[in-house]
Every structure is written in C-alpha cells, then in structure tokens.
Scaffold this motif. Structure first.
Motif, PDB file in Angstrom:
ATOM      1  N   ASP A 264      10.019   2.302  -1.064  1.00 28.55           N
ATOM      2  CA  ASP A 264       8.860   2.976  -0.495  1.00 28.55           C
ATOM      3  C   ASP A 264       9.238   4.378  -0.064  1.00 28.55           C
ATOM      4  O   ASP A 264      10.346   4.628   0.423  1.00 28.55           O
TER       5      ASP A 264
ATOM      6  N   ASP B 224       0.611  -0.628   1.680  1.00 24.28           N
ATOM      7  CA  ASP B 224       0.640  -1.841   0.864  1.00 24.28           C
ATOM      8  C   ASP B 224      -0.766  -2.072   0.317  1.00 24.28           C
ATOM      9  O   ASP B 224      -1.657  -2.507   1.047  1.00 24.28           O
TER      10      ASP B 224
ATOM     11  N   LYS C 118       3.539  -0.705  -5.050  1.00 29.02           N
ATOM     12  CA  LYS C 118       3.059  -1.279  -3.790  1.00 29.02           C
ATOM     13  C   LYS C 118       2.245  -0.256  -3.018  1.00 29.02           C
ATOM     14  O   LYS C 118       1.160  -0.548  -2.518  1.00 29.02           O
TER      15      LYS C 118
END
Length: 274
Positions: free
Chosen positions: A83, A151, A203
């Motif tokens: 991320d 997310d 994601k």
C-alpha cells in the motif's frame, strides 16, 4: 549538451524497483514482464531505479537523483503489492526519514514511496514522458494531492478489484471487468476505443482526483481506472490495470506501450537539440 558517446537511436527509460524483505535481507526487485513489454513494444532500453532508504534529507537526495534522470527519456512507475503511504508525498508534512516499519511485506514499502515521489518531482521538472501502472497510477494521483480509498472491498461492492488468490498467477491477470474510456482524452486517442476489458489486482483506489488530473477511464462502480496530467506537453498517462502481463496477445496494450515509446523517442530528439 547531449552526451556525444550515447547511441541516439534508442530512448532509455527509468523503471521503478520495489523493496522486498525476506529473511531479514532487503532486496530491490522488479517483475520481468515490465521490461519485456517495454523492450518489445515501446522499443526502449530500460534501467532500474533503486528504492530510497531516507538516510539523507530529501533535498540532498533529489540533487543526486536529478543528475541521474537527466540522462533518461522517460519514467515508468510500476505496480507492487504494498500500500502507498501518502505521508511521503505530502508537500507540507512529508515523512521522509527511515523508520523500523518502512518495509512490511505485502503492506508497506516506504523506500518505493520515496523513490516515486523523487522520480515524479524530477520528471515534472523535466517534462518527461511518464507511464504509471497500478500502484503507479495511485502515486501519480497522490502526488497531485489526490486521495485514495484504503480498501475498495469495504466501500465498493459492485466490482471486485482485487485478484482471486486461489487462481494460478497467470489467470489472475486475465480481464475481469470493463472500463469506459473518456472521449477526446489521451487514452482514447491511443487505443481508439470507447470501452476496454481489463484485469484488476489492487486493494487501494482513487477516491478524489488530484489537481490538474484528467480521468481517462472509469469502471462501472465509479472508480477511476486511468488518468493523465492535464496540460502536459508530453505523454503522461497512468492505468490502474496491468497492460504488461498479456501484452503479447492484446493489441490495445501494445498500442499503449508504443505510444509511450514514441513519446520517449520524441523526448530524446528534443533533448539532443537543446
């Protein structure tokens, strides 16, 4: 002046590495598919840009990095499983120094974040062609003060944007949903189509577009899947999907890489005359 010893027939692009931590050992790594697609369809040579630890201040690091990128004709921001940490891209509150949790496999890769911020800063200064892929799209958005959903599975139920981990790796990169291409944009001019079937292995996703950014493609659930920098004098495009994985059998992906390669060639010619 241009380096008189350089081969003027082929553009050279910088491709961002990612940081891999295994058995306590830090490694810079890159999936080979990017190099294969860029070499075959963009017809460029590639150099891998290493990740940045943050041991030196950002202003000192960028002075060195700027000299490296002056020798390049384009920038490719690759994908990764980690991320993005927006704090490294924040102009007023940038978190730069090395931390113990800089690299958490599958979660955090701040050395890559530092590299991408640095590369985008210099590419903007030099008006260099840019191709962002997956994480690269998110970086290009956050760099312009855009925001991300942390997310997508928690906020968007219409489309599953992450890969099915139970499938073989090659099948995870097959098309799974469609995107609508914005008419009159950069991507539309390249692929000459109003819709695409794309793969989806992410994601995070764009929540709000940053300043000076044009949405180039949108999924049915409203997530921006491609963007470009407005008013750029050259090719600066990013895609949320992975065109490199099945480029050998997908003519639209080949067109994207060729358009990027052509922009890099033009940049090389321009640099050689200044």
């Amino acid at each position: 002046m241009m380096d008189e010893h350089r081969d003027m027939t082929c553009a050279v692009v910088g491709v961002t590495a990612n940081r891999h931590l295994h058995d306590g050992i830090h490694r810079d790594w890159l999936q080979r598919r990017y190099i294969q697609a860029l070499t075959k369809y963009a017809s460029v040579e590639c150099v891998i840009l290493p990740t940045i630890d943050g041991d030196q201040p950002s202003d000192a690091t960028i002075r060195t990095f700027r000299e490296v990128m002056r020798r390049l004709d384009g920038l490719v921001l690759t994908g990764d499983e980690s991320d993005l940490d927006p704090s490294i891209f924040c102009m007023n509150e940038r978190v730069w120094a090395r931390a113990d949790d800089d690299v958490v496999p599958g979660e955090t890769d701040r050395p890559r974040d530092r590299l991408s911020w640095m590369a985008l800063t210099v590419a903007r200064e030099l008006q260099m062609p840019i191709l962002g892929i997956c994480r690269g799209l998110q970086e290009m958005n956050v760099y312009r003060n855009g925001t991300l959903y942390e997310d997508l599975s928690l906020s968007h139920k219409g489309i599953t944007h992450s890969e099915n981990a139970n499938l073989p790796r090659d099948e995870q990169y097959l098309p799974v949903h469609s995107v609508k291409i914005a008419p009159g944009g950069l991507l539309s001019s390249v692929i000459e189509s109003g819709e695409l079937q794309v793969n989806s292995l992410h994601k995070q996703g764009i929540a709000e577009l940053g300043g000076g950014i044009q949405a180039e493609a949108v999924a049915d659930d409203g997530i921006v899947e491609a963007l470009s920098y407005k008013n750029s004098s050259t090719f600066q495009l990013a895609l949320q999907w992975h065109p490199e994985w099945h480029a050998s059998s997908d003519d639209k992906s080949q067109k994207i890489f060729r358009a990027f390669g052509s922009a890099c060639d033009a940049y090389l010619v321009q640099r050689s005359t200044t």
